[in-house]
Design a protein around this motif. Structure first.
Motif, PDB file in Angstrom:
ATOM      1  N   ASP A  79       0.914  -1.137  -0.085  1.00 15.12           N
ATOM      2  CA  ASP A  79       0.009  -0.121   0.102  1.00 15.12           C
ATOM      3  C   ASP A  79       1.040   1.339   0.016  1.00 15.12           C
ATOM      4  O   ASP A  79       1.715   1.567   1.089  1.00 15.12           O
ATOM      5  N   ARG A 118       0.439   4.340   0.283  1.00 11.06           N
ATOM      6  CA  ARG A 118       0.214   5.128   1.743  1.00 11.06           C
ATOM      7  C   ARG A 118       1.150   4.906   2.833  1.00 11.06           C
ATOM      8  O   ARG A 118       1.897   5.721   3.254  1.00 11.06           O
ATOM      9  N   ARG A 122       4.568   6.883   3.596  1.00 12.92           N
ATOM     10  CA  ARG A 122       4.706   7.962   4.705  1.00 12.92           C
ATOM     11  C   ARG A 122       5.504   7.092   5.649  1.00 12.92           C
ATOM     12  O   ARG A 122       5.956   7.663   6.814  1.00 12.92           O
ATOM     13  N   SER A 182      -2.431  -2.115   9.867  1.00  9.87           N
ATOM     14  CA  SER A 182      -3.610  -1.884   9.111  1.00  9.87           C
ATOM     15  C   SER A 182      -4.409  -3.042   8.790  1.00  9.87           C
ATOM     16  O   SER A 182      -5.493  -3.149   8.697  1.00  9.87           O
ATOM     17  N   SER A 201      -8.352   3.186  13.784  1.00 10.35           N
ATOM     18  CA  SER A 201      -8.441   2.998  12.351  1.00 10.35           C
ATOM     19  C   SER A 201      -7.077   3.184  11.472  1.00 10.35           C
ATOM     20  O   SER A 201      -6.057   3.796  11.842  1.00 10.35           O
ATOM     21  N   THR A 202      -7.378   3.000  10.309  1.00 16.09           N
ATOM     22  CA  THR A 202      -6.095   3.084   9.344  1.00 16.09           C
ATOM     23  C   THR A 202      -5.735   4.554   9.076  1.00 16.09           C
ATOM     24  O   THR A 202      -4.564   4.979   9.023  1.00 16.09           O
ATOM     25  N   ASP A 203      -6.636   5.560   8.987  1.00 13.29           N
ATOM     26  CA  ASP A 203      -6.456   6.780   8.760  1.00 13.29           C
ATOM     27  C   ASP A 203      -5.834   7.276  10.035  1.00 13.29           C
ATOM     28  O   ASP A 203      -4.839   8.184  10.054  1.00 13.29           O
ATOM     29  N   GLU A 204      -6.185   7.235  11.453  1.00 12.11           N
ATOM     30  CA  GLU A 204      -5.407   7.435  12.674  1.00 12.11           C
ATOM     31  C   GLU A 204      -4.010   6.957  12.549  1.00 12.11           C
ATOM     32  O   GLU A 204      -3.198   7.712  13.209  1.00 12.11           O
ATOM     33  N   LEU A 220      -2.019   6.063   9.926  1.00 12.94           N
ATOM     34  CA  LEU A 220      -1.504   6.711   9.006  1.00 12.94           C
ATOM     35  C   LEU A 220      -0.653   8.094   9.592  1.00 12.94           C
ATOM     36  O   LEU A 220       0.350   8.293   9.201  1.00 12.94           O
ATOM     37  N   ALA A 221      -1.441   8.841  10.403  1.00 13.41           N
ATOM     38  CA  ALA A 221      -1.077   9.908  10.944  1.00 13.41           C
ATOM     39  C   ALA A 221       0.158   9.738  11.848  1.00 13.41           C
ATOM     40  O   ALA A 221       0.850  10.843  12.212  1.00 13.41           O
TER      41      ALA A 221
END
Ligand code: FAD
Length: 382
Positions: free
Chosen positions: A110, A112, A116, A128, A159-162, A164-165
């Motif tokens: 992935d 992302r 990152r 994730s 969550s994946t968004d959290e 990724l940060a």
């Protein structure tokens, strides 16, 4: 052991905190059932003490959970190793990076996570995938503070968004095990923990001491290889901001690859020789002999490579998790032997770090990560 012989907060403070051996991992704070310990500027302190050397009054009544949880005071190394390798399983201790089953290179498929992530984005991608497949319902990680640039705080992400940060490495210390309290409060049942070497050991020690309340939900420990962490004020504020005049908001990445590389928003890299940064290492890191996070399920490091993470697979749980994630296409794997330079870096750094433990050191026994090294020391000094 009679109660009077048991160690309590007073011993922990005198032997570990006051002597600066404490690595600020927060295990004592997590384990304290009376909520009278907290981290104050990276030191555990008793919130209601007249003097830091006072015993906790709960200690006088018999509670010694903080002392039992400490990975530096009297770690129960045999029990920790049984948790990693299985009861009664003997793994060979012929390597300074500690015992493991096999090693592999990995990178996230992935983009992302690959873009990152600090190295191959493998740590983020593994967590994730755990969220997507219900293998995990939370991860305790180090997350950039909202208020203070380039300082991290322990955080539970779900969550994946959290997640990724939080990708990438910050080289200051973050007591990630503290996030286990949040995970318990949110009733998470399957949690991953990410932490540097001492934090991986800390979580195992809490579990090995039988303090299950905070660790029974930990399903995976992702350890980060680590030579040292830097003091925030001295390194980030003093060196980067004041001495080099770098605006902290302009930094997009800090990496250590033989030198410290600070990448700025405009694409420039500022290279700082490692020996200029070493004086900013936290004092407790000088006592740590464990480069390769040897009590994690999976130990991860960049080892001078670009875009790949080296993973040492230590436990059965780590093995299953990694193989299933790779089979699902989450990671691309490569034979570790294809990067001989990285293996040489690992050997060199791990060997050097073992030598931080000096025979005759008054606290040598508290810092030895493996039974084998203890035995070797005892044989040499018999
Ligand atoms: C302080 C520190 C020192 C390190 N030293 C070395 C070294 O000397 N040699 C080496 O080969 N590798 C070292 N590493 C590991 C390396 O930087 C990468 O973390 C590792 O290779 C995994 O990369 P990745 O792209 O798979 O991780 P990513 O997918 O980017 O995930 C990184 C994870 O690390 C967590 N994290 C970030 N900063 C911290 C922190 N300060 N404390 C705890 N967790 C954190 C984040 O929450 C995130 O979950 C170090 C890491 C840290 C944090």
């Amino acid at each position: 052991m009679a109660d009077t012989e048991r160690k309590h907060w007073k011993h922990l403070y005198e032997e570990i905190v006051a002597t600066e051996i404490c690595c600020s991992c927060s295990a004592c704070v997590v384990a304290c059932p009376h909520k009278v310990l907290e981290l104050n500027d990276f030191d555990p302190v008793q919130t209601d003490a007249r003097s830091p050397f006072d015993n906790c009054w709960h200690g006088e009544e018999g509670c010694s959970l903080c002392a039992m949880a400490c990975p530096r005071l009297d770690p129960t190394v045999d029990a920790i190793e049984a948790l990693v390798h299985g009861e009664g399983v003997q793994r060979p201790y012929d390597k300074p990076e500690g015992p493991y089953r096999y090693k592999t290179l990995a990178r996230a498929t992935d983009e992302r996570f690959l873009n990152r992530g600090q190295d191959g984005g493998a740590v983020g991608a593994l967590i994730s995938w755990g969220f997507d497949t219900d293998r995990l319902d939370g991860a305790v990680v180090a997350a950039p503070s909202q208020d203070v640039p380039w300082l991290d705080e322990p955080r539970l992400v779900r969550s994946t968004d959290e997640l990724l940060a939080t990708a990438g490495s910050r080289y200051t210390y973050c007591a990630t095990p503290l996030g286990l309290k949040q995970a318990a409060a949110e009733k998470c049942k399957k949690v991953a923990l990410v932490g540097v070497s001492c934090e991986s050991t800390a979580v195992r020690q809490i579990a090995a001491a039988g303090i299950k309340r905070w660790t029974r939900n930990v399903s995976l420990i992702l350890g980060l290889m680590c030579t040292e962490t830097f003091d925030y004020e001295a390194f980030v504020v003093g060196k980067l901001r004041h001495e080099l005049g770098i605006e902290l908001e302009d930094i997009t990445k800090i990496n250590v690859k033989g030198k410290v590389i600070v990448t700025l928003k405009d694409g420039r890299d500022i290279n700082i020789p490692l020996k200029e940064c070493r004086p900013f290492a936290n004092e407790w890191c000088h006592h740590c002999p464990d480069f390769a996070a040897e009590h994690a399920d999976l130990s991860c490091g960049g080892l001078g490579m670009e875009g790949w993470t080296m993973i040492l697979v230590r436990s059965e749980r780590g093995d299953e998790y990694l193989k299933e994630a790779a089979a699902a296409g989450v990671l691309e794997l490569r034979d570790a032997e294809q990067e001989p330079k990285a293996l040489e870096v690992m050997m060199r750094l791990a060997t050097k770090q073992r030598e931080r433990v000096k025979p005759g050191d008054p606290h040598w026994q508290t810092r030895f990560p493996t039974i084998e090294i203890r035995k070797q020391f005892e044989a040499e000094n018999a």
